[in-house]
Design a protein around this motif. Structure first.
Motif, mmCIF file in Angstrom:
data_model
loop_
_atom_site.group_PDB
_atom_site.id
_atom_site.type_symbol
_atom_site.label_atom_id
_atom_site.label_comp_id
_atom_site.label_asym_id
_atom_site.label_seq_id
_atom_site.Cartn_x
_atom_site.Cartn_y
_atom_site.Cartn_z
ATOM 1 N N ILE A 278 6.240 -16.963 -6.144
ATOM 2 C CA ILE A 278 5.638 -16.629 -4.839
ATOM 3 C C ILE A 278 4.333 -15.861 -5.027
ATOM 4 O O ILE A 278 3.317 -16.181 -4.398
ATOM 5 C CB ILE A 278 6.633 -15.830 -3.972
ATOM 6 C CG1 ILE A 278 7.813 -16.709 -3.566
ATOM 7 C CG2 ILE A 278 5.927 -15.278 -2.727
ATOM 8 C CD1 ILE A 278 8.942 -15.956 -2.871
ATOM 9 N N ASP A 279 4.345 -14.866 -5.879
ATOM 10 C CA ASP A 279 3.133 -14.064 -6.071
ATOM 11 C C ASP A 279 2.052 -14.822 -6.812
ATOM 12 O O ASP A 279 0.866 -14.494 -6.701
ATOM 13 C CB ASP A 279 3.471 -12.778 -6.840
ATOM 14 C CG ASP A 279 4.079 -11.713 -5.934
ATOM 15 O OD1 ASP A 279 3.862 -11.773 -4.714
ATOM 16 O OD2 ASP A 279 4.792 -10.827 -6.459
ATOM 17 N N GLY A 280 2.444 -15.885 -7.530
ATOM 18 C CA GLY A 280 1.463 -16.667 -8.270
ATOM 19 C C GLY A 280 0.791 -17.727 -7.430
ATOM 20 O O GLY A 280 -0.142 -18.404 -7.892
ATOM 21 N N LEU B 244 13.364 0.059 -4.194
ATOM 22 C CA LEU B 244 12.849 -0.365 -5.498
ATOM 23 C C LEU B 244 11.939 0.699 -6.110
ATOM 24 O O LEU B 244 12.008 0.973 -7.319
ATOM 25 C CB LEU B 244 12.115 -1.695 -5.358
ATOM 26 C CG LEU B 244 13.002 -2.899 -5.003
ATOM 27 C CD1 LEU B 244 12.126 -4.104 -4.651
ATOM 28 C CD2 LEU B 244 13.956 -3.244 -6.143
ATOM 29 N N LYS B 245 11.115 1.301 -5.285
ATOM 30 C CA LYS B 245 10.249 2.382 -5.785
ATOM 31 C C LYS B 245 11.090 3.523 -6.338
ATOM 32 O O LYS B 245 10.793 4.070 -7.421
ATOM 33 C CB LYS B 245 9.345 2.882 -4.658
ATOM 34 C CG LYS B 245 8.406 4.014 -5.092
ATOM 35 C CD LYS B 245 7.562 4.503 -3.916
ATOM 36 C CE LYS B 245 6.661 5.667 -4.356
ATOM 37 N NZ LYS B 245 5.857 6.188 -3.210
ATOM 38 N N ALA B 246 12.140 3.876 -5.617
ATOM 39 C CA ALA B 246 13.009 4.975 -6.059
ATOM 40 C C ALA B 246 13.751 4.640 -7.343
ATOM 41 O O ALA B 246 14.174 5.532 -8.080
ATOM 42 C CB ALA B 246 14.008 5.310 -4.959
ATOM 43 N N HIS B 247 13.893 3.340 -7.628
ATOM 44 C CA HIS B 247 14.575 2.906 -8.835
ATOM 45 C C HIS B 247 13.602 2.517 -9.955
ATOM 46 O O HIS B 247 13.976 1.810 -10.891
ATOM 47 C CB HIS B 247 15.527 1.754 -8.513
ATOM 48 C CG HIS B 247 16.777 2.218 -7.822
ATOM 49 N ND1 HIS B 247 16.790 2.578 -6.495
ATOM 50 C CD2 HIS B 247 18.040 2.431 -8.277
ATOM 51 C CE1 HIS B 247 18.007 2.969 -6.163
ATOM 52 N NE2 HIS B 247 18.783 2.898 -7.223
ATOM 53 N N GLY C 168 1.652 -2.476 -9.595
ATOM 54 C CA GLY C 168 0.753 -3.304 -10.391
ATOM 55 C C GLY C 168 1.409 -4.068 -11.517
ATOM 56 O O GLY C 168 0.797 -4.978 -12.092
ATOM 57 N N ALA C 169 2.651 -3.734 -11.857
ATOM 58 C CA ALA C 169 3.368 -4.448 -12.906
ATOM 59 C C ALA C 169 4.052 -5.682 -12.317
ATOM 60 O O ALA C 169 4.346 -5.748 -11.123
ATOM 61 C CB ALA C 169 4.395 -3.536 -13.568
ATOM 62 N N SER C 170 4.324 -6.653 -13.155
ATOM 63 C CA SER C 170 4.956 -7.887 -12.706
ATOM 64 C C SER C 170 6.428 -7.667 -12.380
ATOM 65 O O SER C 170 7.023 -6.644 -12.740
ATOM 66 C CB SER C 170 4.847 -8.945 -13.799
ATOM 67 O OG SER C 170 5.636 -8.573 -14.923
ATOM 68 N N ALA C 171 7.008 -8.665 -11.723
ATOM 69 C CA ALA C 171 8.441 -8.594 -11.444
ATOM 70 C C ALA C 171 9.235 -8.523 -12.743
ATOM 71 O O ALA C 171 10.217 -7.777 -12.846
ATOM 72 C CB ALA C 171 8.875 -9.800 -10.616
ATOM 73 N N ALA C 172 8.823 -9.281 -13.749
ATOM 74 C CA ALA C 172 9.524 -9.267 -15.038
ATOM 75 C C ALA C 172 9.476 -7.882 -15.666
ATOM 76 O O ALA C 172 10.460 -7.416 -16.249
ATOM 77 C CB ALA C 172 8.913 -10.305 -15.970
ATOM 78 N N SER D 149 0.828 -1.199 0.000
ATOM 79 C CA SER D 149 0.000 0.000 0.000
ATOM 80 C C SER D 149 0.869 1.259 0.000
ATOM 81 O O SER D 149 0.581 2.233 -0.714
ATOM 82 C CB SER D 149 -0.914 -0.002 1.226
ATOM 83 O OG SER D 149 -1.654 1.190 1.310
ATOM 84 N N ASN D 150 1.952 1.243 0.765
ATOM 85 C CA ASN D 150 2.804 2.423 0.897
ATOM 86 C C ASN D 150 3.727 2.644 -0.299
ATOM 87 O O ASN D 150 3.968 3.793 -0.703
ATOM 88 C CB ASN D 150 3.659 2.315 2.161
ATOM 89 C CG ASN D 150 2.850 2.480 3.426
ATOM 90 O OD1 ASN D 150 1.722 2.979 3.398
ATOM 91 N ND2 ASN D 150 3.396 2.058 4.557
#
Length: 265
Positions: free
Chosen positions: A262-264, A224-227, A232-236, A117-118
């Motif tokens: 893991i997310d799947g 990761l957000k800063a980069h 909502g997008a996938s890891a790929a 959420s954050n």
């Protein structure tokens, strides 16, 4: 350990801005073994003081020793990221990371929900990094952090990269986030997900205590957000942000595979 250019805070453009003076000074006084380390420390101490390091940080610097284990690990770092993704996954226990990651995702659902959420970062990639870096906190390293990072700032191979991280480590000692006796990974990485000291200052959230799992995971999401992580997008599709964490392609691909599994679930 998973390190090539993880958490890089010194790109070529920054080197150009911060300058030839720092780089030249580091290069001129570097060493390839421990013989000159003690003689190098007073000059670095003067520079650290000029950059705002206080009494506690300077005392930690004075007590630092040349970290032979760190140099040994550093010299073999490229071998650790060699071979295929499948081979790398096998060496690093990818299947076990996926299995435990799925379990931890469920048992820490509220924490991961709050982080997403954050910061917009999904649980899978955080669990993949956490598992890959420290086995979910089971192995955060036993090398003296200040000695390790100062050794790398002194070593001739990459002093310009590690110089700001060494200054940052001393500032973290001043703040109480580290002490002269704190331990971590061989390259000076700290906590559950293995942040370099400069990135603790830049991306650490809350208390900045990365030995606390919630703080470490939130800080990793902030990084990761800063980069460029896209909510909502996938890891790929977010592999560019993962590349900011570690620039080894085999590591990035492994993180994508683990996170997707893991997310799947």
């Amino acid at each position: 350990m998973a390190f090539l250019a993880k958490g890089r805070i010194l790109a070529a453009a920054v080197v150009a801005v911060l300058g030839l003076a720092t780089g030249a000074q580091a290069a001129a006084s570097c060493g390839s073994n421990g013989a000159g380390f003690d003689a190098w420390k007073p000059g670095f101490a003067a520079e650290a003081k000029s950059e705002g390091v206080g009494a506690k940080g300077l005392a930690a610097l004075a007590g630092a020793t040349y970290a032979t284990k760190t140099i040994s690990v550093d010299r073999g770092i490229h071998k650790a990221f060699s071979g295929s993704v499948d081979a790398f996954m096998k060496r690093r226990g990818g299947a076990a990371i996926i299995s435990k990651g799925r379990s931890l995702k469920k048992s820490n659902a509220a924490l991961f929900s709050q982080i997403e959420s954050n910061y917009g970062v999904s649980p899978g990639v955080l669990l993949a990094i956490w598992g890959m870096e420290t086995g979910f906190g089971s192995s955060m390293g036993n090398q003296n952090t200040v000695s390790a990072i100062l050794t790398l700032a002194y070593d001739c191979r990459r002093p310009e990269f590690f110089h700001p991280h060494a200054i940052a480590a001393l500032k973290l000692v001043d703040r109480g986030a580290l002490s002269a006796s704190s331990v971590g990974a061989a390259h000076g990485e700290i906590g559950h997900t293995q942040f370099l000291p400069g990135n603790v200052l830049k991306y650490g959230v809350g208390s900045g205590n990365l030995r606390d799992k919630a703080t470490a995971l939130a800080s990793t999401a902030n990084f990761l957000k800063a980069h460029g992580w896209r909510r909502g997008a996938s890891a790929a599709d977010n592999i560019g942000a993962i590349a900011g964490w570690n620039d080894a392609n085999v590591y990035q691909q492994a993180i994508v595979r683990i996170a997707t599994a893991i997310d799947g679930d």
